[in-house]
Design an enzyme around this catalytic site. Structure first.
Site, PDB file in Angstrom:
ATOM      1  N   ARG A 275       0.835  -1.204   0.000  1.00 29.60           N
ATOM      2  CA  ARG A 275       0.000   0.000   0.000  1.00 29.60           C
ATOM      3  C   ARG A 275       0.868   1.251   0.000  1.00 29.60           C
ATOM      4  O   ARG A 275       0.371   2.350   0.110  1.00 29.60           O
ATOM      5  CB  ARG A 275      -0.913   0.043   1.246  1.00 29.60           C
ATOM      6  CG  ARG A 275      -1.893  -1.107   1.378  1.00 29.60           C
ATOM      7  CD  ARG A 275      -2.958  -1.086   0.274  1.00 29.60           C
ATOM      8  NE  ARG A 275      -3.943  -2.129   0.499  1.00 29.60           N
ATOM      9  CZ  ARG A 275      -3.771  -3.412   0.169  1.00 29.60           C
ATOM     10  NH1 ARG A 275      -2.647  -3.800  -0.436  1.00 29.60           N
ATOM     11  NH2 ARG A 275      -4.719  -4.296   0.414  1.00 29.60           N
ATOM     12  N   GLU A 412      -2.609 -14.196  -6.621  1.00 32.80           N
ATOM     13  CA  GLU A 412      -2.919 -14.905  -5.372  1.00 32.80           C
ATOM     14  C   GLU A 412      -2.887 -16.384  -5.705  1.00 32.80           C
ATOM     15  O   GLU A 412      -3.710 -16.884  -6.476  1.00 32.80           O
ATOM     16  CB  GLU A 412      -4.311 -14.507  -4.846  1.00 32.80           C
ATOM     17  CG  GLU A 412      -4.390 -13.080  -4.310  1.00 32.80           C
ATOM     18  CD  GLU A 412      -3.839 -12.911  -2.893  1.00 32.80           C
ATOM     19  OE1 GLU A 412      -3.358 -13.907  -2.293  1.00 32.80           O
ATOM     20  OE2 GLU A 412      -3.886 -11.775  -2.380  1.00 32.80           O
TER      21      GLU A 412
END
Ligand code: NAG
Ligand code: NAG
Ligand code: NAG
Ligand code: NAG
Ligand code: NAG
Length: 673
Positions: A275, A412
């Site tokens: 982030r 993922e």
């Protein structure tokens, strides 16, 4: 701190019914997860999903598809349950689960391999301590010393060196090309792992991919050779080494880096490395894509790119973006959930200009992983903002927007669901996860084959080389290509080879079976099935490689035409062509009476090219081979090859192979319509 936490929850979640006074953040040393419950919450709306991410911002959470896993400490379980969320209990004792799956790192035994050779694959049986990973990479580099390089890109907050590893092949003839020359030409592939400290499997995946590239290249594997010759590979196995070490010493579920924020008057530690990237770091999606709360699990930092890890990685990416033809592919590996996420994470409006191509390629990868998976994996692909949740300052958005990566993904890994709820993965799963990631990376070839035709040569060649391929079969309509094949190529030709290895969006399309055979052996054969100029039989190899299409086939076809026109076999037009056919066949028979194969003692592509002329092709123009024992014995030898049988099973499942190689030949071709 408790008050700050409470205030935050209230401000983010509004009048939350959750009893916030009992919330406890795990302490930062020797963290135990005994009695922690993992719940999987399925929100009823997008709004609720985003609200949950915020509400549980200080808890360990992990999104899996349309559900959010959250780890709830024993003291909060009752309060959690009273919220009445649509939640399923995944595991009632996370601590016991962590102990039960042998998540202790196993030390690495370097004596299992000789120095300079590749390490033992037993590495992938278990997890390992950080220092062993460094040794492992050194051993990989040592095993590929001319084509691999390790270098430092900077330091982590705790002053650990962050390493990158460069693997490269050699497209030029006869040897190693200088690294500088390589760099000017090739598109770059960059893979990151373990930005989130607890996602141990992600580093092992790129270790396995690196291992396979090196091992394959050294042993002449077509797939690995094509990759390393066409791309420049850079790996950063540990984005977040401090966090990784911390997961092994203190807290198995640690996610962020280990940087304190003293200026914020907080004791909370760590910034979320996914982030903290500069691009749209503080964008405001409708509901938070990161948090400004230093205690939050998705804490973005005080300023864009203000972690030492980000500075190191961003500098590397900037350098790579400016080299060769730039960044073709960036992948940030994460665990887990079975998703291939494309930009953007920060917003869906607008999506990137090239989104259609991005999703096309990502979806192709998702399908290829599924096809290769031994565990029945089921992947989704698409923009993160659409198929997962908003995230700002993430690596894939940044690499696409700032560094121009054509394909920029968060991947993922598998599984989709397990008792670990997305937090910890049983080391028993390592093998199946790493294997499906490598299998996906294979050459992507499709053969378009008009049945009862010379296209059968191509699967034969590919089976011999062990190169995976798709095959699309077409039937004659009634004699020639059907419309759907005609429209693929100006000549309406068969076979056609489609190669999507280098550029999945614009596959190369090649016709002419001779050209296709040449292309495959030179590009993917790595010396197999051909003879080099230095070989004493080089000229023989070339002569017989070209003889079938250059002489034999046209000669037989002329007799076929003459037979159609001539009244009988006494017709001089027929006799003239018949005499030439016999001369060509006698010529081959002489060759094969004194040589095992056409080029000499070795089976080569010349045999692959010629085989069909004496088998399937005899359906159009019968040739009695009774007197040609050299050819008949060669036919038997070739037909016994497992690759031939496998290829014929896929390309001509209805043919009787015994009839094809018999002296009298197969029955005549009968059009279906
Ligand atoms: C890292 O090294 C620098 C320079 O030696 C030092 O000032 C700093 O305190 C070190 N940081 C940590 C967390 O040890
Ligand atoms: C390429 O990959 C396929 C699929 O994994 C494998 O079976 C094959 O052996 C590889 N090719 C070569 C030439 O080794
Ligand atoms: C830092 O936090 C403590 C405890 O919450 C508080 O007492 C103190 O006044 C704060 N200091 C500053 C400079 O905000
Ligand atoms: C992904 O690929 C599958 C299979 O080829 C196809 O059916 C599907 O429509 C594709 N999805 C997207 C989003 O392109
Ligand atoms: C990759 O992106 C660059 C920059 O946008 C563009 O020039 C190039 O054509 C793209 N390459 C491919 C193969 O899409």
């Amino acid at each position: 701190m408790r008050f700050a936490h409470l205030a935050l929850l209230v401000s983010l979640a509004g009048a939350s019914p959750f009893d916030t006074s009992s919330l406890s953040i795990p302490t930062h040393s020797g963290v135990s997860y005994d009695g922690y419950h993992i719940f999987s919450i399925t929100p009823s709306s997008v709004h609720e999903a985003r609200d949950l991410v915020k509400r549980f911002s200080r808890y360990h959470t992990h999104p899996i598809r349309d559900a959010l896993s959250v780890a709830i400490p024993p003291s909060d379980v009752a309060a959690f349950e009273s919220l009445g969320l649509n939640a399923r209990l995944v595991n009632a004792d996370l601590g016991a689960h962590i102990r039960s799956i042998d998540s202790m790192p196993h030390s690495y035994d370097r004596t299992l391999h000789k120095r300079g050779e590749l390490p033992s694959l037993s590495w992938f049986d278990s997890y390992h301590p950080y220092v062993d990973h460094l040794d492992y990479w050194d051993d990989l580099v040592n095993a590929f010393s001319k084509n691999a390089k390790k270098f430092s890109i900077g330091k982590s907050y705790e002053n650990r060196t962050i390493y990158a590893y460069h693997l490269f092949g050699d497209e030029t003839d006869g040897g190693y090309q200088t690294e500088a020359a390589e760099k000017t030409q090739k598109p770059v592939v960059l893979w990151h792992a373990t930005v989130h400290a607890r996602e141990w499997i992600s580093t092992m995946v790129i270790e396995y991919l690196a291992y396979q590239l090196i091992d394959g290249y050294k042993s002449g594997d077509a797939n690995a050779t094509a990759f390393l010759d066409h791309y420049d590979f850079y790996f950063v196995p540990f984005h977040n080494p401090d966090g990784f070490v911390y997961t092994q010493t203190n807290d198995r579920l640690w996610r962020k880096n280990r940087q304190p924020r003293p200026s914020l008057n907080t004791t909370c530690i760590g910034t979320d490395g996914n982030r903290n990237w500069k691009f749209e770091w503080d964008a405001e999606p409708p509901e938070g894509g990161s948090t400004p709360d230093p205690c939050g699990q998705t804490y973005r930092g005080e300023a864009p790119g203000d972690t030492p890890e980000n500075a190191a990685l961003d500098a590397l990416s900037a350098k790579l973006a400016a080299q060769g033809t730039g960044l073709r592919s960036f992948i940030d590996f994460h665990s887990y959930g079975q998703l291939v996420l494309t930009p953007w994470g920060y917003s869906c409006d607008p999506l990137p200009e090239t989104i259609d191509r991005m999703v096309y390629v990502a979806n192709g990868t998702a399908r290829a992983i599924e096809a290769a998976s031994e565990r029945g994996s089921d992947y989704q692909a698409g923009p993160g903002c659409q198929i997962l949740y908003f995230s700002t300052g993430n690596s894939r958005d940044h690499h696409h927007a700032v560094h121009g990566a054509n394909h920029s993904w968060t991947l993922e890994l598998s599984p989709i669901d397990a008792r670990g709820g997305g937090f910890v993965l049983d080391p028993k799963e390592i093998w199946s996860v790493v294997k499906e990631q490598w299998a996906e990376k294979m050459a992507k070839l499709t053969v378009h084959h008009l049945q009862i035709g010379q296209g059968e040569r191509i699967p034969f060649l590919l089976e011999e080389l062990g190169i995976p391929y798709e095959i699309k079969l077409y039937q004659r309509d009634p004699f020639f290509s059907p419309p759907e094949l005609k429209e693929k190529h100006p000549m309406g030709a068969s076979p056609l080879l489609e190669d999507a290895t280098s550029d999945p969006e614009n596959p190369l399309l090649l016709a002419e079976s001779g050209a296709i055979v040449d292309y495959i052996i030179n590009k993917y054969g790595n010396g197999k099935l051909s003879l080099p100029p230095s070989h004493p039989n080089y000229a023989d190899y070339l002569y017989w490689l070209h003889f079938s299409n250059g002489n034999l086939q046209p000669t037989i076809f002329r007799r076929f035409q003459a037979r159609m026109m001539a009244a009988d076999q006494q017709d001089p037009r027929y006799q003239n062509t018949d005499e030439r056919v016999k001369r060509a066949i006698g010529h081959i028979n002489d060759r094969l009476s004194s040589n095992k194969y056409l080029a000499g003692s070795e089976f080569t592509a010349a045999d692959v090219m010629t085989m069909w002329c004496f088998t399937t092709m005899r359906q159009f123009e019968p040739i009695d081979l009774t007197e040609y024992t050299g050819i008949l014995e060669w036919l038997k030898r070739v037909a016994e090859r497992p690759a031939y049988q496998a290829a014929m099973k896929r390309s001509e499942p209805d043919l009787d192979l015994e009839a094809g190689i018999s002296a009298k030949g197969p029955p005549a071709f009968v059009p279906k319509k």
